[in-house]
Every structure is written in structure tokens, then in C-alpha cells.
Design an enzyme around this catalytic site. Sequence first.
Site, short mmCIF file in Angstrom:
data_model
loop_
_atom_site.label_atom_id
_atom_site.label_comp_id
_atom_site.label_asym_id
_atom_site.label_seq_id
_atom_site.Cartn_x
_atom_site.Cartn_y
_atom_site.Cartn_z
N GLY A 33 83.39 19.50 5.88
CA GLY A 33 84.24 20.15 6.87
C GLY A 33 85.27 21.10 6.35
N GLY A 41 68.58 20.88 -2.40
CA GLY A 41 67.84 19.88 -3.16
C GLY A 41 66.37 20.24 -3.34
N SER A 64 75.27 21.77 -1.13
CA SER A 64 73.82 21.87 -1.18
C SER A 64 73.22 21.89 0.23
CB SER A 64 73.25 20.68 -1.94
OG SER A 64 71.85 20.74 -1.97
N GLY A 70 80.52 24.03 3.05
CA GLY A 70 79.20 23.72 3.60
C GLY A 70 78.90 24.48 4.87
N ASN A 115 71.91 17.82 11.36
CA ASN A 115 70.60 18.34 10.94
C ASN A 115 69.67 17.24 10.48
OD1 ASN A 115 69.74 18.55 7.86
ND2 ASN A 115 71.98 18.54 7.93
N LYS A 171 75.60 13.22 -5.60
CA LYS A 171 76.05 13.48 -4.23
C LYS A 171 76.00 12.15 -3.49
CE LYS A 171 76.83 16.44 -0.72
NZ LYS A 171 75.90 17.50 -0.33
N CYS A 227 70.78 11.53 0.77
CA CYS A 227 70.35 12.25 1.96
C CYS A 227 69.89 11.26 3.03
CB CYS A 227 69.21 13.20 1.62
SG CYS A 227 68.73 14.15 3.06
N LEU A 272 65.14 17.71 3.80
CA LEU A 272 65.00 18.22 2.44
C LEU A 272 63.73 19.02 2.19
CD1 LEU A 272 66.65 15.45 0.29
CD2 LEU A 272 67.07 17.89 0.10
C1 LIG Z 1 71.51 22.48 7.26
C2 LIG Z 1 72.07 21.56 6.22
C3 LIG Z 1 71.27 21.15 5.16
C4 LIG Z 1 71.76 20.29 4.20
N1 LIG Z 1 70.98 19.95 3.13
C5 LIG Z 1 71.48 19.17 2.15
C6 LIG Z 1 70.75 18.89 0.97
O1 LIG Z 1 69.65 19.38 0.76
N2 LIG Z 1 71.31 18.07 0.05
C7 LIG Z 1 72.56 17.53 0.23
O2 LIG Z 1 73.04 16.80 -0.63
N3 LIG Z 1 73.30 17.81 1.30
C8 LIG Z 1 72.78 18.62 2.26
N4 LIG Z 1 73.56 18.91 3.35
C9 LIG Z 1 74.90 18.34 3.45
C10 LIG Z 1 75.96 19.29 2.89
O3 LIG Z 1 75.74 19.59 1.53
C11 LIG Z 1 77.34 18.69 3.03
O4 LIG Z 1 77.42 17.50 2.26
C12 LIG Z 1 77.69 18.36 4.46
O5 LIG Z 1 77.20 19.35 5.33
C13 LIG Z 1 79.19 18.20 4.67
O6 LIG Z 1 79.87 19.37 4.36
P1 LIG Z 1 80.28 20.46 5.48
O7 LIG Z 1 80.91 19.71 6.59
O8 LIG Z 1 81.19 21.39 4.78
O9 LIG Z 1 79.01 21.11 5.92
C14 LIG Z 1 73.07 19.80 4.31
C15 LIG Z 1 73.87 20.20 5.38
C16 LIG Z 1 73.40 21.09 6.31
C17 LIG Z 1 74.30 21.53 7.42
#
Ligand SMILES: Cc1cc2nc3c(=O)[nH]c(=O)nc-3n(C[C@H](O)[C@H](O)[C@H](O)COP(=O)(O)O)c2cc1C
Lengths: 308, 308, 264, 264
Positions: free
Chosen positions: B249, B49, B24, B270, B72, B172, B137, B76
Amino acid sequence: MVIKVNMAVDFGGVKMKNPINTASGTFGYGWQFSELMDVSQLGAITTKGCAAEPWPGNPAPRMAEVRGGMMNSVGLQNPGVAAFAAQSGPWLDELSQKGTQVICQVAGHSTEEYVSALEMFCELCPWAAGFEINVSCPNIAAGGIACGSTPEGAGDVMRACRKVTDKPLFVKMAPVRIPEIARALEAEGADGLSVINSIPGMAIDVHTRRSKLSKPTGGLSGPLCHPIAVRMVWEAANAVDIPINGVGGVMTGEDAAEFILAGATCVSVGMANLVDPTASVRILAELEAWAESQGVNDINELIGALEC
Amino acid sequence: MVIKVNMAVDFGGVKMKNPINTASGTFGYGWQFSELMDVSQLGAITTKGCAAEPWPGNPAPRMAEVRGGMMNSVGLQNPGVAAFAAQSGPWLDELSQKGTQVICQVAGHSTEEYVSALEMFCELCPWAAGFEINVSCPNIAAGGIACGSTPEGAGDVMRACRKVTDKPLFVKMAPVRIPEIARALEAEGADGLSVINSIPGMAIDVHTRRSKLSKPTGGLSGPLCHPIAVRMVWEAANAVDIPINGVGGVMTGEDAAEFILAGATCVSVGMANLVDPTASVRILAELEAWAESQGVNDINELIGALEC
Amino acid sequence: MPTPSPARLHDFTVVSNEKIADGVFSLVISAPRLAGSLKPGQFVNLAVPGNAMSLLRIPLSFASADADKGTVEIWYAVVGEGTERLSQMQPGSTSTLLGPGGHGWTVPEGCKKALLVGGGIGVPPVLCLARDLASSGIAFDVCVGAASADSMVGVEEFNAAAAGKVLVATDDGSAGYHGFCTDPAAELLAAGGYDYVATCGPSPMMKKVAASAADAGAFCEASLERMMSCGFGACATCAVETVDGMKGACMCGPVFDASKVVAW
Amino acid sequence: MPTPSPARLHDFTVVSNEKIADGVFSLVISAPRLAGSLKPGQFVNLAVPGNAMSLLRIPLSFASADADKGTVEIWYAVVGEGTERLSQMQPGSTSTLLGPGGHGWTVPEGCKKALLVGGGIGVPPVLCLARDLASSGIAFDVCVGAASADSMVGVEEFNAAAAGKVLVATDDGSAGYHGFCTDPAAELLAAGGYDYVATCGPSPMMKKVAASAADAGAFCEASLERMMSCGFGACATCAVETVDGMKGACMCGPVFDASKVVAW
Ligand SMILES: Cc1cc2nc3c(=O)[nH]c(=O)nc-3n(C[C@H](O)[C@H](O)[C@H](O)COP(=O)(O)O)c2cc1C
Ligand SMILES: Cc1cc2nc3c(=O)[nH]c(=O)nc-3n(C[C@H](O)[C@H](O)[C@H](O)COP(=O)(O)OP(=O)(O)OC[C@H]3O[C@@H](n4cnc5c(N)ncnc54)[C@H](O)[C@@H]3O)c2cc1C
Ligand SMILES: Cc1cc2nc3c(=O)[nH]c(=O)nc-3n(C[C@H](O)[C@H](O)[C@H](O)COP(=O)(O)OP(=O)(O)OC[C@H]3O[C@@H](n4cnc5c(N)ncnc54)[C@H](O)[C@@H]3O)c2cc1C
Ligand SMILES: Cc1cc2nc3c(=O)[nH]c(=O)nc-3n(C[C@H](O)[C@H](O)[C@H](O)COP(=O)(O)O)c2cc1C
Ligand code: FES
Ligand code: FES
């Protein structure tokens, strides 16, 4: 004439000529670096955790490389305080006489073990400037969970250790529930906090389907930890009045400066020592140059100087 | 003839044709990728979200790059469920008819807000295969601490949401106290857990002495999170019987495979989506090749197949 | 205090870096102060530039060191990301290394005849020893094993180093004995006449060689590999379980008295 | 659904990459499909190889695009690790980019005379617009600012693009007006005659230009910079606060109606 920035800091009663310390377990007992750099340039060193009795540590493999860092499951292998004091004591004594403070890390599986190790340290290592209690090592399988992972557990160990000595006592914190646990440790008389220990992690060889370490999990070190550690140092500094030692992913003077701005009084260099044994003195020079660039007379003016 | 490995998995009632999901906030509402890749190849997507009412999010800067990842503080930002359903609903409905499940993430500042957002989702998004409640979050300043950071807080939200719908409900999770909170969520009827959300971190510009974001802290994403996330997925899988969605990651098929071996039923891509919009389909192909190399007929045989 | 590691930080320049067998490269580096101080069985810990996500050095044995030219020759197998990156270092490129690490072979005083057993990429430290034995006038036979003829290294060099017998074994039978080199080694040892055995290769191989040596009553040393972080005794990640407790491979090894090794 | 970003994944090859002023480089890339589709004010998001720890692309405007040759010219300032790495890309080296991103300048129908104000490395998108205006036969004047004469770019090119006045300002007085280019810009605007103002440069500069334009009753557009992660509307990290709420710079920008910008 350029007036040099005063770099001396007082870390909970340990007077350091500059804020650079070393992270326990990444600097051996100090003498391992004696032919590779001038250890006496550092503000302090923190020795590898030692327990009352020798610990064998974990089977091999004990290390795996991960993106942006490494993971270890050394399991606090150590020769016990008595052998440590006999083998490394004279060199450490001499180092402390050159003005580099020696902080000895104390390991244990239970409050009783911490207390007896600390008692031995107090008796056998009079040259130590202070002691760091490692309540957070993720490798100790004391029922699976380290004493330091709850405010109660960490507080118990601190309370018992506080009775043993008036010398500066620090606690190396696990990277969990920082504000609560930091407050509990301050309440029990800790003189300072080292934030953070390595972060529990896991790496799997997808071909053999086994952990890359002999244990399922290990402790993560290196740059990958740094932004997490900076946040935790900031949380700790906001939660308590005792000084903080920032630990985690310090590879450059700027990394050290981030810790200081976030509220750390001193900074420990960890994995960087293993990659480059001269890293700590380079980082010291970079930190000093940064302090100068900030136009201050005293590095203490920069502690917690983050604007937000 | 090579017999293809069955890649279909059942994530808490959401039947996915393969284990690849999106994290997300890193995949917009799906249609942002429609011209860049074939979204319908994925097992599922999870949308950014959305709350009952629109949220503006945080001021700029909202992003800082860190070694091995990014941080970041989007906060939200979202247009609210009604606008989301109106704007993105038709495309998402069509996607779900092509066999890619759509999981909608639900945001809120309080139990009441989660419930009202979820009620709106249930009414306005009948095409959604399930909902993911974002109790974790790190950017929401609800008294500073997210609801999901204690077993009680997370449990409260889950209990209230469970009353709203019988559709699959996922949570989450914040990267804290995984076993305890996972058990609390399972007890309150969660159908599955997404582990982990971004890790709170901090990055300071040492020249300006300010946070690199408009807030002091932000959420870390990218490879630096991966070994921590794998450990937490393993902890969660050992703590509960409901399925786990591994997040954190994932840049390669091997990263995804680690999650699956650690006990995840599906895996979310992600940050990799932002770096390379075609990453998720590449990772799917790599995961499939790995499953083949393991000599299994069904990817389900590999879930939790870590030997230790 | 105990003795610190002999390792020092050295700059090095790549002189050549060429494929010598399937998946095996020979790297010649110029590092003058180092070249004169290396003893057979020791290792160096090389920083290989090019991947900011990978921070640790790569520990490698050496096949020969030329004190006069100031060069060191290393043979390495490309097995992962780091050695792949190493294989891309061009002549003229520079980096740093820490070395010499640990302690090498300790051929017993008055040794008459030695058996050297090298498997796969375990050959270099054994070859290095062979040259040393030759120059000390100690007789030796060699068993070399590899997955296949294509990936085998060292046979020519052993012959050039005035080895007695050089027996070859390959897993696939494409050269010499079809099977593991532990079999010919066991035969030679059973036939007797060796007062020293030195081995380096995969752990199961070394374990077998050590057992055969023990049966034959010969002193056996083995060069062990461990995941190393520092290479100079500071981190305790490289432990080898011995009858005397855990011993760091980078300080007390990589060459160990085989009879003392508990976990291979 | 709303319209997705026009950005697509393109391979590119570096044609040339040379210093054109103090700390400023001109990069010419070959990306044929891209070159024909770029509009002034849009941007591209380049992957720069060489640092595995740094994963995100670098968003850059372009100074010119040649659809026939299939090339795009980018001017960039070396301000940090990523642009330093970019400056080391050699002709012939390849990578990928995402583009075109966002939407560019929207010169009003029937525009008679425009004022272009570019500061520092904000010049390229403005220069790109200048060439477009010139080919549409719209008159324009230019104010260019830089820290010093050494770091100034674009003056020649603006003149070549048939600009009317080209006023120059430097912070240190080493060329033209001693001070910020917002001063000559304000004077020109106060004198009247402009129905469109386009500006790109540091935020405080653009804010001042926008204020002067508003005073003069001229429609003003500004190209804003934000930290971008994806560049195609998926992440919401690039938000700009406007009177209509938060707007993503990579989709609704980077060019914004200056009168609507709340936070510069
Ligand atoms: C720009 C950005 C916005 C995100 N927005 C949300 C969000 O709205 N809700 C959420 O549960 N996680 C959010 N995340 C977290 C990701 O869903 C994920 O849990 C996190 O980035 C770890 O995964 P990754 O390392 O593959 O990115 C966001 C991450 C990024 C980079
Ligand atoms: C004292 C010593 C001497 C060595 N001498 C040689 C030599 O002369 N020639 C040679 O080719 N190799 C030698 N090695 C092994 C060499 O260090 C590894 O092959 C190399 O580090 C693998 O790096 P990689 O990034 O390519 O592989 P990775 O992708 O990291 O791993 C590939 C495989 O190599 C193993 N490995 C990784 N790092 C190490 C390490 N530090 N120690 C042992 N195994 C490791 C892993 O377990 C894995 O199975 C030696 C190792 C040690 C400890
Ligand atoms: C739409 C757009 C168009 C741009 N066009 C140009 C151009 O034509 N020429 C040019 O030289 N630069 C341009 N930039 C800015 C350029 O993207 C940054 O200078 C570059 O990303 C810095 O990377 P770095 O790793 O060298 O610097 P870092 O070490 O990451 O940072 C150095 C400084 O640059 C700023 N910065 C870093 N990344 C960005 C980013 N993504 N956006 C804005 N500022 C950033 C940081 O805040 C910091 O002050 C543009 C930015 C955007 C968003
Ligand atoms: C090989 C190794 C051994 C360690 N041993 C200890 C230890 O004995 N006690 C301890 O508190 N921390 C130990 N640590 C953790 C470090 O002290 C430090 O907290 C952690 O590595 C984060 O800092 P870094 O990223 O700078 O390395 C060890 C770390 C490494 C890499
Ligand atoms: S590798 Fe660090 S002690 Fe051996
Ligand atoms: S940069 Fe991702 S939405 Fe704009």
C-alpha cells in the site's frame, strides 16, 4: 401480494428475528443509540467487552483514522460486570423483551479472569441471551499476545468457560489461523464464532516519528477489513459446523450479503454505527431487499450459498 | 547550499542508490515501464516471480476492485526462467549497469521447484543483484497452503535455497505469523525479508453468488494493506537483525517513510505502479523531501527511528 | 440507565464558508432544529463529503448559534485533509451532522467576574461563552493568543461582546504581548478578582492556565480535544484521564473541571 | 526485449458528456497527442476522479478520433460505480488517461467484404472500424444488437459510414429482429461473400459469431473484455486463454483472432 422473506436465524441457540447484530465496542451498551434509532429492530446487539473488575483502558490518543477505516487502542476500557449490570441491565432487559437478543461480551487477561467475569455475567445478567468471549482483543498486553492467537490458548479459555454455563457461548476470534483455531473452539463446545475482531495495524506520524496512538499498534476496523473478513468467515464456515457471525467492514446490505453467502448465519455492524448511528437498520433493510431479489423464501437458504 | 541527504542503503548486500524498490508482479519485468518513466532512477526493481518451467496462471477473471485496493488471482503466470532470461535479460542487464539493482523473484510449488528455479536464475541471470524467494503467494494451490505459512515450511525452502548461491537471498513473506517465521528464515541464512505479500481476501458478487475471481480467494493489494503491513514490518524488524523491505500500500512518500521508521531498509511500490506508472519516482522524490525535513544527513538514520 | 447523549442526526446546508484569518475559516450552516438547542461549549460532529477513504465525522465547536435564523457559526483551522475538504464546501451544499455533543461550560452560580483564555483555534467555544456571560450581565476579561497577528481570531468579537480587558498575545510578537497568552493570564489571575476561568486552546496552554487559576483559587474549566469516532458515547475512543478515572470527552466533556484533569 | 505497450500518460479535458441512449453516454475528450495515434480497436484507460476508495482506471474503447480537432469520442454504458462517476464528469473537467492500449483490428490484405457484428456497448470499436473500412473503400454489412430500441446505439452512424446492410436485432423485439443479433449474422455468413468478420459485444455473442464465421470460412476477429489493472502489460490480470497459451488482453488484445480464443 409479495410474500416477505423469512429473516429469522438461529445463531447457536440465540434466536434472532433477523441476522443483524452489532459488533462489540461499536455499539456501547445499546442505550447510547436509544434516542438515535429504534434498537429493537435489530436481531441482536453485542455489548462492549466487560471484565470482572473495571479496566481503565489505554491513554489518549486512542484512535487514528486510516484510509478506508480507523484504528483504535481503547484497550477494553470497561466499568466491570457489576457496574455494567447495574447501569445498563434494566435497559438491556427491556430490549430483550422487545425481541432483540442481547449478547454480552466477556473480557479477561487470563483464563481465570474470563471465568470469573462469565460467572458474574451469568449471575447478574439473566436477560442475556448468550455471551461472547473476546479472546482476540489485540489491545490487551497479556505478555503482548492475546490468548486467542493459538489453538491451544483459545481452546483453554473455551474449555474453562464451557463449564460455567449452558447458555450459548460464542468466541470473538482474532484474525489469525482461523481454520485451526475455529476447530479447537468447536471441539471445546463453542456454540458459534464471531469472525473477525479488528486487525492489528500501525500508523506512524512521520513528522513526530511517533505512533498515532498511545500504543505502537491498534486494531483496524472499517471497509478495509471487509475482504479479509469475508475470506476468514468462509474459512471458518468450511472448517466447522457451528454457526458464524460475520464481522468486519459491513457498511451496506451487500457487505452483509457477502458474509451470508460465505457462510455466516448472522452479521455484525461495527464501525458503520459510529459514522452513522442509523446504519444498522439501513443495512437490515438493504439485506432484506437483497434476499428478496434472490427469490428465496427464507434467508437461511442463502447461508453459505456461494457457488464455487 | 543545501546538503543533500544520502539516500543509499544496503539491503542485505544489495547496494541500492535509494530505498525505492518495486513489488514483484506489479512492475512486470521492468521494460514494460521503459517508455513511461526513467526506471534507472530507482534503487532496485523486483521482477515478477518466475519458476523453472512456465506456469499458465489462473483463468479469468483474475482481478476485482475492492474499496481501497484490488484483489488478484494471477496465479503467478510466468514464462519460466529460461524464456524470462532470454526475453528480458538484456534489458535488465543494461538497467543494472545504470546502477538500478535487479532482484529476481523465484517461484515454486515445492522446495525442489524453488531450488531448480534458483539454479537456473543463477546460471542465466548473472546480472541479478539478488533473488527474492516467494514462499508466500496465496494463489498457489499447493495443497491449498503456501510453503511460507509455517516457520518449518518457510525454513525448509530457505535452507535448501541457501545451498544454491552466496548471492543475496531474500524471502517474500506471507502476512502471517511474522515474528516466528522471520526468525526461522534468519536462522536459515536469509539476507533480508520482504514484508508483506498480498493479503488473502475474498469478494463475492452478491447477484450471481459467485466469487468475483475465478478462484474463491485472491491476494489484496493497495492502501487497505498499508497499516497492516507497517505493523508487520515493525514486528519483523523487532524480531530479526537482517534488513526488511517494506511492501504494502505505498502510494506516497509518507507511506514509504512509515515503513522506514518502522524498521524497513528499503520500500517497494506495488499497486501504485499500475494506477500511475510514474508513481515510484514520485514517491522517491517525496521520500527524499521527507528525509530532508527530518534534518538528517543520511536516510539510514531514520531506519527504525520510531519513538515508542 | 445513564443519560444518552443529546446528539441527534441533523441535515445542514452551508450558508457561507469564508476565510477569516490565516488558515482559519468561518463556516455558517443552516440547521434550524440544532441552532436552538446548542449551549456554549458543546460541539457538533460534521460529515464532510468528498473522500470515500475518510469515513469519520469532524468534531467542531461553534462560535455562535442564532436560534431565530436557524444558523450556527463555526470557526475552524485547516490543519489536514478533512478540514481542507471542509474548506471546499460551497454555499448551498448539504451534509449531515450529529449534535449537540457533550456538555458545555458550567459557569458557577453567582459568578461575579470571569477570565476567558483562548488560544489559536480554541477561541470559538470561549467566544460563545463570552456572549452568554455578557447577556447574563457577568463581567469578564479575555486573553487571546495566536501564532501571529495574521492567524488571530476573535478580538473584535470579544470587544463587541462587552468584554472588560481584551489582552492579546502572539508567539512572534506581531500583535500585543510577545509570547504566550498564558503570561498575561497568569498576571491577571495573580492580581485576583476572578471566581471563574474558562479556557480552550492547545493542551500545554490550558494546563498552565489551570495551574494559574488553581494558584488564584478560581474555579477553572477547560475544553479538551480528543480524537473522536462517534461523538455520542458509543466507542470510548475519546477518553480523558481524570482524578475520577477515564471520562469520555464527548459525553463528560469536552468541557472539564480543570482541577480534575490528570492527562492534558 | 519484447515491445512495450504504446500507451503513454496523457492529460485530457472533457469536451462533452451526454446521454445518447438508455444508460449509454457519449464522452468527447480533448487529448491532442492521443487523438492522432489511436487505431480502431485500441482502447484508453481513464482515471475518473471522485472516489478515493476506487483507484484503478477504467478501460474504454473509442468510437472515433479526430486528429485535427484533437478529440476522441467514447461511448460507455453506466454499469457500476465507476461509469456512474464518469457520467458525472462535467465539460471542462480534467484528468489523465493511459493510451493507446493494445492493438486493434487487423483487416486482412485484400479484404473484399466484411461483416461487422456489434452487441450492446460493443458497438464503438466496431463503428470505429466501419469508418476505417469505408475510407479504405472496403464494403461491409453490419449487425447491431441491443436489449431494446431505447438502448441501441450506432445505427445512424453505421448508415452514415456507408455500410451496406445494417440489420438490427433487439432482445425484446422493440426494434428489428426479435432476438439476438447472432441470428441475422449467422444467416448473412451462411449466405457467403465475407472474407472478414469483426465482432465486439457480450462473450456468448462473440463466441456464436466466431462459430458462424468459422463455418463460413471467414477470418474473424473479436474484441474481448477482461478486468484490467494497468492496461500496459505490467500485471497479467487481463489474461485471455488462447490456443497459444495465456495472452494479455491489454497487449496482445483486446482484438484477438477468434479462432484462437479458448475461453471467451
Ligand atoms: C497484479 C499483481 C500481481 C502480483 N504478483 C506477485 C508475484 O508474482 N509475487 C509476489 O511476491 N507478489 C506479487 N504481488 C504482490 C505484490 O508484490 C505486493 O506484495 C502487494 O501487492 C502489496 O503491495 P501493494 O499494496 O503496494 O501493491 C502481486 C500484486 C499484484 C497487484
Ligand atoms: C470537541 C472538539 C471540538 C473541536 N472544535 C474545533 C473548532 O472549533 N475549530 C477547529 O478548527 N478545530 C476544532 N477541533 C479539532 C478538529 O476536530 C480537528 O482539527 C480536525 O478533526 C482535523 O481534521 P483533519 O482531517 O483536517 O486533520 P488530520 O489530517 O486528521 O489531522 C491534523 C491534526 O489534527 C488533529 N486531529 C485530527 N482529528 C482530530 C479530532 N477528532 N480531534 C482532535 N484533534 C484532531 C491530528 O492529531 C493532527 O495533529 C475540535 C475537536 C474536538 C474533539
Ligand atoms: C479493452 C476494453 C474496452 C472497453 N470498452 C468499453 C466501451 O467502449 N464502452 C463501455 O461502456 N465499456 C467498455 N469496457 C467495459 C468497461 O471497462 C466497464 O464497463 C467498466 O470498467 C465498469 O466499471 P464500473 O465501475 O462502472 O463497474 P463495476 O461496478 O466495477 O462493474 C460493473 C460490471 O462491469 C464489469 N467490469 C468492471 N470493470 C471492468 C473492466 N475493467 N473490464 C471489463 N469489465 C469490467 C464487471 O464485471 C461488472 O459486471 C471495456 C473494457 C475493456 C477491457
Ligand atoms: C472503537 C472500537 C472499539 C472496539 N471494541 C471492541 C471490544 O471491546 N471487543 C471486541 O471484540 N471488539 C471490539 N472492536 C472490534 C469490533 O467489534 C469489530 O470486530 C471490528 O471493528 C471490525 O468490524 P467493523 O469493521 O465493522 O468495525 C472495537 C472496534 C472499535 C472501532
Ligand atoms: S467519541 Fe465515541 S465515545 Fe466519545
Ligand atoms: S491490464 Fe495489466 S497486463 Fe494487462
